[in-house]
Write an enzyme that holds these catalytic residues in place. Structure first.
Site, mmCIF file in Angstrom:
data_model
loop_
_atom_site.group_PDB
_atom_site.id
_atom_site.type_symbol
_atom_site.label_atom_id
_atom_site.label_comp_id
_atom_site.label_asym_id
_atom_site.label_seq_id
_atom_site.Cartn_x
_atom_site.Cartn_y
_atom_site.Cartn_z
ATOM 1 N N GLY A 7 0.720 -1.230 -0.081
ATOM 2 C CA GLY A 7 0.033 0.027 0.000
ATOM 3 C C GLY A 7 0.758 1.306 0.094
ATOM 4 N N SER A 8 0.453 2.270 0.707
ATOM 5 C CA SER A 8 0.775 3.707 0.357
ATOM 6 C C SER A 8 2.166 3.939 0.900
ATOM 7 C CB SER A 8 -0.220 4.708 1.100
ATOM 8 O OG SER A 8 -1.278 4.577 0.464
ATOM 9 N N PRO A 9 2.914 3.216 1.897
ATOM 10 C CA PRO A 9 4.332 3.364 1.955
ATOM 11 C C PRO A 9 5.035 3.435 0.810
ATOM 12 C CG PRO A 9 3.655 2.243 3.655
ATOM 13 C CD PRO A 9 2.227 2.293 2.839
ATOM 14 N N SER A 10 4.799 2.776 -0.344
ATOM 15 C CA SER A 10 5.442 2.681 -1.572
ATOM 16 C C SER A 10 5.386 3.912 -2.156
ATOM 17 C CB SER A 10 4.581 1.602 -2.487
ATOM 18 O OG SER A 10 4.944 0.349 -2.046
ATOM 19 N N LYS A 11 4.386 4.893 -1.945
ATOM 20 C CA LYS A 11 4.445 6.016 -2.590
ATOM 21 C C LYS A 11 5.702 7.078 -2.567
ATOM 22 C CE LYS A 11 -0.577 6.221 -2.500
ATOM 23 N NZ LYS A 11 -1.709 6.844 -1.690
#
Length: 261
Positions: A7-11
């Site tokens: 999810g969003s930590p990849s951003k």
């Protein structure tokens, strides 16, 4: 030892790639109307913002965790550069940590040859590929320390019965990932995420904390089962500790949010 869609930590790494490749200058703005049509799909932004975020600058796109902005950035980066940087950040490779049972994710990430437009869009905000917690933590450490990716380890030194050091495990620098300017931009963005964005629950009195929230919908989609997370570090100006918490299907009646992590 387990793999999952982060999810969003990849951003963090999507923006880092854009900055490193010169696709982003840091002053861009993106319009979010709540979804983006990619391939044959309308891919939603975060479910609790159905009308979209409106216009966000690059820092705000991380602070508010905007999927649409990340999908646009992913398209700007393109599949060759995106997958190259996933490798630079260590996704798809074992970290070599000194623990048994590290999961193999080599078959759970895309290559430039097999990543389609929809895959690229969803990878850009952390869905549709798998990682491990130690991969994510090691990659994040490299981003906030100025770009040095170190092999993660548990053992620092080995002592004999008399308490003397018989072996010391010195840090092993594997490669450089990002420039100092990219590191500085992302540290500030993650600080603002905690101060004024989605990471407010991670504030700690007396400390400057930075971090990134995550809410990943588990496969199969549509079952309202989520993996929520927060990866954070402190102090922001000279990071000394990273803490990464992942909650697999929080036992909550309302939609799971990263606040639990």
């Amino acid at each position: 030892s387990d793999t999952y869609e982060p999810g969003s930590p990849s951003k963090i790494f999507t923006v880092a790639t854009g900055l490193e490749e010169g696709v982003l200058k840091g002053n861009e703005s993106f319009e979010c109307t709540g979804y983006l049509h990619v391939g044959d799909y309308d891919i939603k932004c975060t479910a609790w913002r159905r009308g979209g975020h409106g216009w966000l600058n690059l820092q705000e796109s991380l602070m508010q965790s905007c999927n649409v902005a990340m999908m646009r950035i992913g398209a700007m980066i393109g599949r060759e550069r995106f997958t190259k940087y996933q490798g630079i950040f260590g996704f798809g490779d074992k970290t070599g940590i000194d623990l048994p049972g590290e999961a193999d994710t080599s078959g759970l990430v895309y290559s430039a040859d097999n990543i389609g437009p929809t895959d690229l869009a969803t990878n850009a905000f952390g869905q549709n590929y798998n990682c491990t917690m130690i991969q994510m933590a090691a990659a994040l450490c490299s981003v906030i320390n100025g770009g040095s990716y170190y092999e993660p380890h548990v053992v620092r030194q080995i002592l004999n019965e008399q308490g003397s050091v018989v072996e010391r495990k010195d840090p092993v620098l594997v490669r450089e990932t990002v420039s100092q300017s990219t590191s500085d931009f992302l540290k500030e963005a993650m600080f603002q995420t905690v101060e004024n964005g989605t990471g407010g629950a991670a504030k700690v009195a007396g400390y400057q904390v930075g971090g990134k929230t995550g809410t990943a919908e588990k496969f199969p989609r549509g079952n309202k089962k989520y993996l929520v997370s927060f990866i954070g570090f402190a102090p922001v100006d000279d990071p000394a500790v990273v803490i990464y918490v992942v909650v697999d299907e929080p036992n909550a009646e309302d939609q799971a949010t990263s606040t639990y992590a």
